[in-house]
Design a protein around this motif. Sequence first.
Motif, short mmCIF file in Angstrom:
data_model
loop_
_atom_site.label_atom_id
_atom_site.label_comp_id
_atom_site.label_asym_id
_atom_site.label_seq_id
_atom_site.Cartn_x
_atom_site.Cartn_y
_atom_site.Cartn_z
N ASP A 79 0.84 -1.21 0.00
CA ASP A 79 0.00 0.00 0.00
C ASP A 79 0.87 1.26 0.00
OD1 ASP A 79 -2.32 -1.51 0.06
OD2 ASP A 79 -2.55 -1.34 2.23
N TYR A 80 1.93 1.21 0.79
CA TYR A 80 2.85 2.33 0.90
C TYR A 80 3.44 2.67 -0.46
CZ TYR A 80 6.93 4.90 2.77
OH TYR A 80 7.88 5.84 3.06
N PHE A 81 3.95 1.67 -1.15
CA PHE A 81 4.54 1.91 -2.46
C PHE A 81 3.48 2.22 -3.51
CE2 PHE A 81 8.31 0.01 -0.55
CZ PHE A 81 9.26 0.93 -0.96
N ALA A 82 2.30 1.67 -3.37
CA ALA A 82 1.23 1.99 -4.31
C ALA A 82 0.90 3.48 -4.25
CB ALA A 82 0.00 1.15 -4.01
N LEU A 99 -3.52 12.92 -3.26
CA LEU A 99 -2.67 11.75 -3.06
C LEU A 99 -1.55 12.01 -2.07
CD1 LEU A 99 -2.44 10.51 -6.76
CD2 LEU A 99 -3.57 9.31 -4.86
N VAL A 100 -0.92 13.18 -2.17
CA VAL A 100 0.16 13.53 -1.25
C VAL A 100 -0.38 13.66 0.17
CG1 VAL A 100 1.82 15.33 -0.60
CG2 VAL A 100 1.65 14.57 -2.98
N GLY A 130 3.23 6.00 8.44
CA GLY A 130 3.52 5.79 9.85
C GLY A 130 4.26 4.51 10.13
N GLY A 131 5.52 4.63 10.42
CA GLY A 131 6.27 3.52 10.94
C GLY A 131 6.58 2.37 10.01
N ILE A 132 6.53 2.57 8.72
CA ILE A 132 6.91 1.50 7.80
C ILE A 132 8.44 1.40 7.80
CG2 ILE A 132 6.96 0.78 5.37
CD1 ILE A 132 4.22 0.49 6.43
N ALA A 147 15.81 2.42 -1.64
CA ALA A 147 16.29 2.82 -2.96
C ALA A 147 15.12 2.99 -3.93
CB ALA A 147 17.29 1.80 -3.50
N ARG A 148 14.16 2.09 -3.85
CA ARG A 148 12.96 2.19 -4.70
C ARG A 148 12.18 3.46 -4.38
NH1 ARG A 148 7.79 -1.75 -4.35
NH2 ARG A 148 6.56 -0.78 -5.99
N LYS A 149 12.01 3.74 -3.08
CA LYS A 149 11.29 4.94 -2.65
C LYS A 149 12.02 6.19 -3.16
CE LYS A 149 10.17 7.53 1.55
NZ LYS A 149 10.16 7.49 3.02
N PHE A 150 13.33 6.24 -3.01
CA PHE A 150 14.09 7.41 -3.44
C PHE A 150 14.03 7.58 -4.96
CE2 PHE A 150 16.63 6.89 0.66
CZ PHE A 150 15.86 7.82 1.32
#
Length: 110
Positions: A6-9, A43-44, A52-54, A62-65
Amino acid sequence: MSSKADYFARYEAIAAVSERMLCAARDSHWNDLIGLQDEYRILVDALKAADGGIRLTVAERARKFELIRQILADDAAIRDLASPCMARLSALFAGTAQPSRVLQELYGAR
């Protein structure tokens, strides 16, 4: 937030809207861009509220960045495309510009 998926989605959805915004700016579809900005903001805000806390692994960070880098690059490109239009608008509305002249300059009104 329920899961890393969900976080990455959420980040991927923001990146997708950011890319659509850049396409709209490249095509000078400014009204579309405004609508996409609203979607982007929602969305933001949802990501901020749910973040929260992931705990992320090195690869996940690296994927997030990379997603954030893509979003920021799109934003910079959009700003570069919009800057000349914003400068023209500022110049048209500054000083003693007649409203009819401003409309003619902006829309080619006669």
